[in-house]
Design a protein around this motif. Structure first.
Motif, PDB file in Angstrom:
ATOM      1  N   GLU A   7      33.564  35.401  29.385  1.00 27.58           N
ATOM      2  CA  GLU A   7      34.834  35.957  28.919  1.00 27.58           C
ATOM      3  C   GLU A   7      35.418  35.156  27.765  1.00 27.58           C
ATOM      4  O   GLU A   7      35.977  35.710  26.844  1.00 27.58           O
ATOM      5  CB  GLU A   7      35.853  35.994  30.060  1.00 27.58           C
ATOM      6  CG  GLU A   7      35.510  36.977  31.171  1.00 27.58           C
ATOM      7  CD  GLU A   7      35.388  38.406  30.669  1.00 27.58           C
ATOM      8  OE1 GLU A   7      34.487  39.118  31.134  1.00 27.58           O
ATOM      9  OE2 GLU A   7      36.189  38.795  29.798  1.00 27.58           O
ATOM     10  N   LEU A   8      35.305  33.835  27.828  1.00 26.38           N
ATOM     11  CA  LEU A   8      35.864  33.011  26.764  1.00 26.38           C
ATOM     12  C   LEU A   8      35.025  33.094  25.501  1.00 26.38           C
ATOM     13  O   LEU A   8      35.552  33.038  24.393  1.00 26.38           O
ATOM     14  CB  LEU A   8      35.980  31.553  27.225  1.00 26.38           C
ATOM     15  CG  LEU A   8      36.944  31.307  28.395  1.00 26.38           C
ATOM     16  CD1 LEU A   8      36.964  29.835  28.756  1.00 26.38           C
ATOM     17  CD2 LEU A   8      38.353  31.760  28.047  1.00 26.38           C
ATOM     18  N   ARG A 159      41.813  55.537  39.730  1.00 24.02           N
ATOM     19  CA  ARG A 159      40.818  56.164  40.603  1.00 24.02           C
ATOM     20  C   ARG A 159      40.610  55.319  41.859  1.00 24.02           C
ATOM     21  O   ARG A 159      40.665  54.090  41.791  1.00 24.02           O
ATOM     22  CB  ARG A 159      39.488  56.298  39.869  1.00 24.02           C
ATOM     23  CG  ARG A 159      39.584  57.145  38.607  1.00 24.02           C
ATOM     24  CD  ARG A 159      38.259  57.248  37.902  1.00 24.02           C
ATOM     25  NE  ARG A 159      37.617  55.952  37.718  1.00 24.02           N
ATOM     26  CZ  ARG A 159      36.390  55.791  37.238  1.00 24.02           C
ATOM     27  NH1 ARG A 159      35.674  56.874  36.941  1.00 24.02           N
ATOM     28  NH2 ARG A 159      35.873  54.611  37.076  1.00 24.02           N
ATOM     29  N   PRO A 160      40.343  55.977  42.995  1.00 22.28           N
ATOM     30  CA  PRO A 160      40.155  55.232  44.256  1.00 22.28           C
ATOM     31  C   PRO A 160      39.120  54.119  44.129  1.00 22.28           C
ATOM     32  O   PRO A 160      39.347  53.008  44.628  1.00 22.28           O
ATOM     33  CB  PRO A 160      39.660  56.310  45.230  1.00 22.28           C
ATOM     34  CG  PRO A 160      40.178  57.585  44.679  1.00 22.28           C
ATOM     35  CD  PRO A 160      40.249  57.427  43.188  1.00 22.28           C
ATOM     36  N   GLU A 161      38.012  54.382  43.421  1.00 23.46           N
ATOM     37  CA  GLU A 161      36.970  53.349  43.325  1.00 23.46           C
ATOM     38  C   GLU A 161      37.419  52.149  42.498  1.00 23.46           C
ATOM     39  O   GLU A 161      36.832  51.083  42.581  1.00 23.46           O
ATOM     40  CB  GLU A 161      35.674  53.936  42.748  1.00 23.46           C
ATOM     41  CG  GLU A 161      35.825  54.617  41.397  1.00 23.46           C
ATOM     42  CD  GLU A 161      36.034  56.123  41.487  1.00 23.46           C
ATOM     43  OE1 GLU A 161      36.735  56.554  42.429  1.00 23.46           O
ATOM     44  OE2 GLU A 161      35.524  56.848  40.625  1.00 23.46           O
ATOM     45  N   ASP A 162      38.473  52.312  41.689  1.00 26.88           N
ATOM     46  CA  ASP A 162      38.972  51.210  40.861  1.00 26.88           C
ATOM     47  C   ASP A 162      40.084  50.428  41.527  1.00 26.88           C
ATOM     48  O   ASP A 162      40.471  49.357  41.051  1.00 26.88           O
ATOM     49  CB  ASP A 162      39.492  51.739  39.515  1.00 26.88           C
ATOM     50  CG  ASP A 162      38.372  52.280  38.637  1.00 26.88           C
ATOM     51  OD1 ASP A 162      38.660  53.122  37.768  1.00 26.88           O
ATOM     52  OD2 ASP A 162      37.212  51.844  38.822  1.00 26.88           O
ATOM     53  N   PHE A 170      38.842  39.300  35.852  1.00 29.23           N
ATOM     54  CA  PHE A 170      38.284  39.792  34.588  1.00 29.23           C
ATOM     55  C   PHE A 170      37.942  41.279  34.593  1.00 29.23           C
ATOM     56  O   PHE A 170      37.408  41.784  33.630  1.00 29.23           O
ATOM     57  CB  PHE A 170      37.037  39.009  34.157  1.00 29.23           C
ATOM     58  CG  PHE A 170      37.270  37.542  34.012  1.00 29.23           C
ATOM     59  CD1 PHE A 170      36.590  36.640  34.810  1.00 29.23           C
ATOM     60  CD2 PHE A 170      38.179  37.059  33.087  1.00 29.23           C
ATOM     61  CE1 PHE A 170      36.814  35.279  34.684  1.00 29.23           C
ATOM     62  CE2 PHE A 170      38.403  35.702  32.945  1.00 29.23           C
ATOM     63  CZ  PHE A 170      37.718  34.810  33.760  1.00 29.23           C
ATOM     64  N   ARG A 171      38.285  41.995  35.692  1.00 28.32           N
ATOM     65  CA  ARG A 171      37.983  43.420  35.679  1.00 28.32           C
ATOM     66  C   ARG A 171      39.165  44.165  35.087  1.00 28.32           C
ATOM     67  O   ARG A 171      40.306  43.924  35.466  1.00 28.32           O
ATOM     68  CB  ARG A 171      37.716  43.946  37.095  1.00 28.32           C
ATOM     69  CG  ARG A 171      36.633  43.206  37.842  1.00 28.32           C
ATOM     70  CD  ARG A 171      35.317  43.196  37.124  1.00 28.32           C
ATOM     71  NE  ARG A 171      34.707  44.509  37.049  1.00 28.32           N
ATOM     72  CZ  ARG A 171      33.768  44.937  37.895  1.00 28.32           C
ATOM     73  NH1 ARG A 171      33.363  44.177  38.872  1.00 28.32           N
ATOM     74  NH2 ARG A 171      33.247  46.126  37.756  1.00 28.32           N
ATOM     75  N   GLN A 172      38.869  45.090  34.173  1.00 29.92           N
ATOM     76  CA  GLN A 172      39.928  45.943  33.658  1.00 29.92           C
ATOM     77  C   GLN A 172      39.450  47.372  33.750  1.00 29.92           C
ATOM     78  O   GLN A 172      38.276  47.648  33.595  1.00 29.92           O
ATOM     79  CB  GLN A 172      40.220  45.609  32.195  1.00 29.92           C
ATOM     80  CG  GLN A 172      40.746  44.203  32.002  1.00 29.92           C
ATOM     81  CD  GLN A 172      41.103  43.968  30.561  1.00 29.92           C
ATOM     82  OE1 GLN A 172      42.165  44.347  30.111  1.00 29.92           O
ATOM     83  NE2 GLN A 172      40.209  43.350  29.828  1.00 29.92           N
ATOM     84  N   THR A 184      43.630  40.582  29.969  1.00 31.81           N
ATOM     85  CA  THR A 184      42.638  39.554  30.279  1.00 31.81           C
ATOM     86  C   THR A 184      41.877  39.878  31.555  1.00 31.81           C
ATOM     87  O   THR A 184      40.859  39.277  31.832  1.00 31.81           O
ATOM     88  CB  THR A 184      43.326  38.200  30.488  1.00 31.81           C
ATOM     89  OG1 THR A 184      44.304  38.352  31.527  1.00 31.81           O
ATOM     90  CG2 THR A 184      44.009  37.728  29.221  1.00 31.81           C
ATOM     91  N   GLY A 185      42.406  40.790  32.353  1.00 34.52           N
ATOM     92  CA  GLY A 185      41.776  41.065  33.637  1.00 34.52           C
ATOM     93  C   GLY A 185      42.139  40.022  34.692  1.00 34.52           C
ATOM     94  O   GLY A 185      41.554  40.000  35.763  1.00 34.52           O
TER      95      GLY A 185
END
Lengths: 234, 140
Positions: A7-8, A159-162, A170-172, A184-185
């Protein structure tokens, strides 16, 4: 750890690439030059936010964060936070509605950290709103053993899966057809850890197409608990 | 007649050299794609773009680029799986693959090369080094 370095390194990659392109091409068109310089700046800003939040999360997780718990009037904290995000709302032409009762019992938390949580939830709420028709409603209500804050938006929903994914580091998520999310997540993982540190819970409720509501609870400050228990017994 | 044939053969060879090589950039980071695309176009290459693994695979099959710059961390199919799929297709054996990654090195490098990648670059990269590697893989 490898996802942190990934990520960095990512914003650093385009910072370096654009800088080299500018350095090596004195005949570059002005329009490209300005565009690339703008991207270098915004990627540098993104990298700064990433570094700050990564260190913040690492401190929290390793138990080395400073927590200054004190009794707080949650209504006041919320009002402060909403005022601080005024510009974000104006830029989107979005409305914010507040439903914050007076004289609710106080909770025990770190004021700066709570503001950090509110800013995260409010900026997320504004992020995917349609310009001009967006609305965010912030509600405060009393539960049996604490207070609950909800931040509800009329955006596209999640969404339900998200709905579990967004609390992972880090998830967006978002509409990948439009510009990539600029966050940044790390905002929600940090917010959840802050709320849980003070004995609360943070979660989301959403139906795609019908907006999203983030809720968190915080238990009453101990003195409040005793007072309430005594009042109930009388 | 023979001299004419020799000349036209030479012309075809020269035209072949001048016709730009086609390169596909597969990466989900928009800004990285913009920078590499600018770099390669400046050097005279024809550039295609894919934003995720599935799109990359589809475009390689449809457009037959000479080289694929393949990011590892992509949605919908990561770079390793794309590499594996490309190498499993004998039709695409001439497509050169250069993997790009921001993750840590050794295990990733050996995995990529083991799956049939022709080269490996870590991010952040030097634009000079990237160009040198691209030219090397294209036999230029």
């Amino acid at each position: 750890m490898s996802s942190v370095t990934h990520e960095l390194r990512t914003p650093l990659t385009s910072i370096r690439a654009f800088s080299e392109l500018l350095r090596d091409d004195p005949k570059m068109h002005l329009a490209d030059r300005e565009r690339f310089l703008g991207l270098i700046v915004s990627e540098a800003e993104r990298l700064t936010r990433l570094i700050n939040q990564t260190l913040d999360l690492a401190k929290i997780e390793s138990g080395r964060a400073d927590w200054n718990g004190c009794e707080l009037d949650l209504k006041e904290v919320i009002e402060q936070s909403v005022a601080a995000t005024g510009q974000l709302f104006r830029e989107k032409g979005a409305l914010v509605e507040l439903d914050l009762p007076d004289n609710l019992p106080r909770i025990l938390a770190d004021r700066d950290r709570l503001i950090q949580v509110m800013l995260n939830l409010l900026s997320n709420a504004v992020k995917f709103l349609a310009p001009g028709s967006g609305r965010v409603t912030v509600m405060l209500r009393m539960l049996a053993d604490g207070l609950e804050v909800s931040v509800a938006d009329n955006g596209p929903g999640i969404r339900p899966e998200d709905q579990q994914l967004i609390f992972e580091k880090f998830r967006q998520v978002g509409d990948t057809l439009t510009a990539k999310p600029s966050g940044t997540g790390l905002g929600l993982p940090i917010s959840r850890r802050i709320v849980e540190h003070f004995g609360g819970r943070l979660w989301v409720e959403s139906v795609p197409g019908d907006g999203a509501t983030f809720r968190f609870t915080l238990p009453f400050a101990p003195v409040q608990e005793q007072a309430l228990a005594q009042a109930a017994a009388a | 007649m023979r001299r004419l044939q020799q000349h036209s053969g030479l012309w075809l060879l020269m035209i072949g050299e001048l016709m730009s090589k086609k390169i596909l950039i597969a990466d989900d980071e928009q800004n990285i794609v913009i920078s590499i695309e600018f770099l390669l176009r400046r050097e005279g290459f024809e550039v295609l773009i894919a934003g995720d693994g599935e799109e990359a695979l589809a475009k390689v099959r449809a457009e037959r680029p000479d080289l694929v710059l393949l990011d590892v961390m992509m949605p919908r199919m990561n770079g390793f799986d794309v590499c594996q799929a490309l190498r499993a297709d004998p039709d695409l054996s001439a497509t050169r693959i250069l993997m790009l990654t921001a993750k840590g090195r050794d295990t990733e490098v050996s995995k990529g090369l083991g799956l049939g990648a022709d080269g490996y670059m870590t991010k952040p990269f030097s634009t000079k080094e990237l160009l040198a590697e691209v030219r090397k893989l294209l036999g230029m």
